[in-house]
Write a protein that holds these residues in place. Structure first.
Motif, PDB file in Angstrom:
ATOM      1  N   GLU A 158     -11.740 -35.518 -28.784  1.00 21.93           N
ATOM      2  CA  GLU A 158     -10.526 -35.313 -28.916  1.00 21.93           C
ATOM      3  C   GLU A 158      -9.745 -34.008 -28.814  1.00 21.93           C
ATOM      4  O   GLU A 158     -10.278 -33.018 -29.276  1.00 21.93           O
ATOM      5  CB  GLU A 158      -9.967 -35.953 -30.311  1.00 21.93           C
ATOM      6  N   PRO A 159      -8.652 -33.647 -28.165  1.00 19.62           N
ATOM      7  CA  PRO A 159      -8.161 -32.466 -27.922  1.00 19.62           C
ATOM      8  C   PRO A 159      -8.033 -31.518 -29.360  1.00 19.62           C
ATOM      9  O   PRO A 159      -8.300 -30.403 -29.437  1.00 19.62           O
ATOM     10  CB  PRO A 159      -6.672 -32.648 -27.275  1.00 19.62           C
ATOM     11  N   ARG A 160      -7.350 -32.313 -30.330  1.00 19.23           N
ATOM     12  CA  ARG A 160      -7.202 -31.503 -31.517  1.00 19.23           C
ATOM     13  C   ARG A 160      -8.531 -30.965 -32.348  1.00 19.23           C
ATOM     14  O   ARG A 160      -8.613 -29.910 -32.903  1.00 19.23           O
ATOM     15  CB  ARG A 160      -6.443 -32.171 -32.486  1.00 19.23           C
ATOM     16  N   TYR A 161      -9.760 -31.590 -32.022  1.00 23.75           N
ATOM     17  CA  TYR A 161     -10.842 -31.194 -32.789  1.00 23.75           C
ATOM     18  C   TYR A 161     -11.633 -30.128 -31.588  1.00 23.75           C
ATOM     19  O   TYR A 161     -12.521 -29.586 -32.122  1.00 23.75           O
ATOM     20  CB  TYR A 161     -11.579 -32.425 -32.798  1.00 23.75           C
ATOM     21  N   GLN A 201      -9.881 -28.140 -30.065  1.00 23.81           N
ATOM     22  CA  GLN A 201      -9.438 -26.718 -30.605  1.00 23.81           C
ATOM     23  C   GLN A 201      -9.876 -26.446 -31.950  1.00 23.81           C
ATOM     24  O   GLN A 201      -9.998 -24.979 -32.243  1.00 23.81           O
ATOM     25  CB  GLN A 201      -7.711 -27.134 -30.942  1.00 23.81           C
ATOM     26  N   MET A 202     -10.251 -27.382 -32.889  1.00 26.35           N
ATOM     27  CA  MET A 202     -10.670 -27.004 -33.908  1.00 26.35           C
ATOM     28  C   MET A 202     -12.109 -26.208 -33.725  1.00 26.35           C
ATOM     29  O   MET A 202     -12.472 -25.256 -34.550  1.00 26.35           O
ATOM     30  CB  MET A 202     -11.204 -28.132 -34.994  1.00 26.35           C
ATOM     31  N   SER A 251      -1.334 -26.208 -36.883  1.00 22.79           N
ATOM     32  CA  SER A 251      -2.520 -26.408 -36.129  1.00 22.79           C
ATOM     33  C   SER A 251      -2.626 -27.818 -35.978  1.00 22.79           C
ATOM     34  O   SER A 251      -2.127 -28.744 -36.773  1.00 22.79           O
ATOM     35  CB  SER A 251      -3.755 -26.082 -36.668  1.00 22.79           C
ATOM     36  N   PRO A 252      -3.102 -28.439 -34.841  1.00 28.56           N
ATOM     37  CA  PRO A 252      -3.108 -29.734 -34.428  1.00 28.56           C
ATOM     38  C   PRO A 252      -4.156 -30.664 -35.527  1.00 28.56           C
ATOM     39  O   PRO A 252      -4.039 -31.877 -35.356  1.00 28.56           O
ATOM     40  CB  PRO A 252      -3.764 -29.585 -33.111  1.00 28.56           C
ATOM     41  N   TYR A 253      -5.131 -29.683 -36.117  1.00 27.59           N
ATOM     42  CA  TYR A 253      -5.959 -30.485 -36.891  1.00 27.59           C
ATOM     43  C   TYR A 253      -5.762 -30.182 -38.474  1.00 27.59           C
ATOM     44  O   TYR A 253      -4.916 -29.204 -38.576  1.00 27.59           O
ATOM     45  CB  TYR A 253      -7.432 -30.123 -36.454  1.00 27.59           C
ATOM     46  N   ARG A 254      -6.440 -30.704 -39.389  1.00 28.10           N
ATOM     47  CA  ARG A 254      -6.125 -30.722 -40.581  1.00 28.10           C
ATOM     48  C   ARG A 254      -6.802 -29.557 -41.162  1.00 28.10           C
ATOM     49  O   ARG A 254      -7.976 -29.073 -40.918  1.00 28.10           O
ATOM     50  CB  ARG A 254      -6.202 -31.954 -41.632  1.00 28.10           C
TER      51      ARG A 254
END
Length: 214
Positions: free
Chosen positions: A33-36, A38-39, A107-110
């Motif tokens: 997944e793109p957000r992860y 990035q993480m 950020s896109p992730y938490r």
């Protein structure tokens, strides 16, 4: 040896149901997944390379997914990228933590502020389980594997250290997210082994108090 004081107060969070990471264990993950993605990129730029694995906590009547309070942080120790941009990583379990609050940001992730207090043993040498009776445990495990059509390297299981055996099975066996959380929160290796044995026996009863499955 690393101490909790060396660990950050805020870490990225990967809420993945059914995926359990324990201290001193290793968890391979496939990230797409793109957000992860990035993480992972961001975590690799830090000195600790930590990611917090937390079980999602679905609260009835509440929109979105909450988080269980206790998770386990892992350090990225292996990393490779596929031709289509996915990541294959391995997390080495460092220490459990308690979520104190979720951090708002762009950020896109938490991300969460966390406390490491109460988990001092996680950064020590591996635990042992003085009361572990391996034969009855492996007998029950053998019945569990037979019922589910699973195979295992039984010689390796017999020879494995207590912690490696108990933690590996806790991570690998197909229990639901709440059961995985109970295994994570066990205060000692002995308690985790007792919880694991209870879950195996419960599964052999077909998830009821009835007769054990043959």
């Amino acid at each position: 040896m690393i101490k909790h004081a060396d660990l950050p107060d805020t870490i990225p969070i990967f809420p993945l149901g059914g995926a359990l990471l324990l201290p001193r264990a290793r968890l391979p993950l496939h990230i797409f997944e793109p957000r992860y993605l990035q993480m992972i990129d961001d975590a690799l730029k830090t000195s600790t390379r930590l990611i917090g694995m937390v079980q999602p906590n679905v609260v009835p009547g509440r929109e979105g997914h909450g988080l269980h309070t206790i998770g386990c942080a892992g350090r990225i120790t292996q990393f490779s990228e596929t031709e289509d941009g996915r990541y294959m990583i391995t997390l080495a379990g460092m220490s459990r933590f308690r979520v104190t609050r979720e951090v708002e940001g762009f950020s896109p992730y938490r991300k969460c502020d966390v406390s490491w207090e109460g988990f001092d043993l996680d950064l020590e040498e591996e635990e042992t389980d003085a009361g572990f009776k391996r034969k009855p445990f492996l007998d029950a495990l053998g019945r569990y594997f037979e019922v589910r059509g699973l195979s295992a390297d039984w010689e390796a299981l017999k020879d494995a250290d207590d912690e490696l055996l108990i933690n590996s099975l806790s991570m690998m066996l197909d229990f639901d997210a709440e059961d995985k959380q109970a295994l994570l929160e066990a205060p000692s290796l002995t308690t985790r082994r007792e919880t694991l044995m209870t879950l195996i026996e419960y599964a052999l009863r077909g998830g009821s108090e009835g007769e054990v499955m043959q």
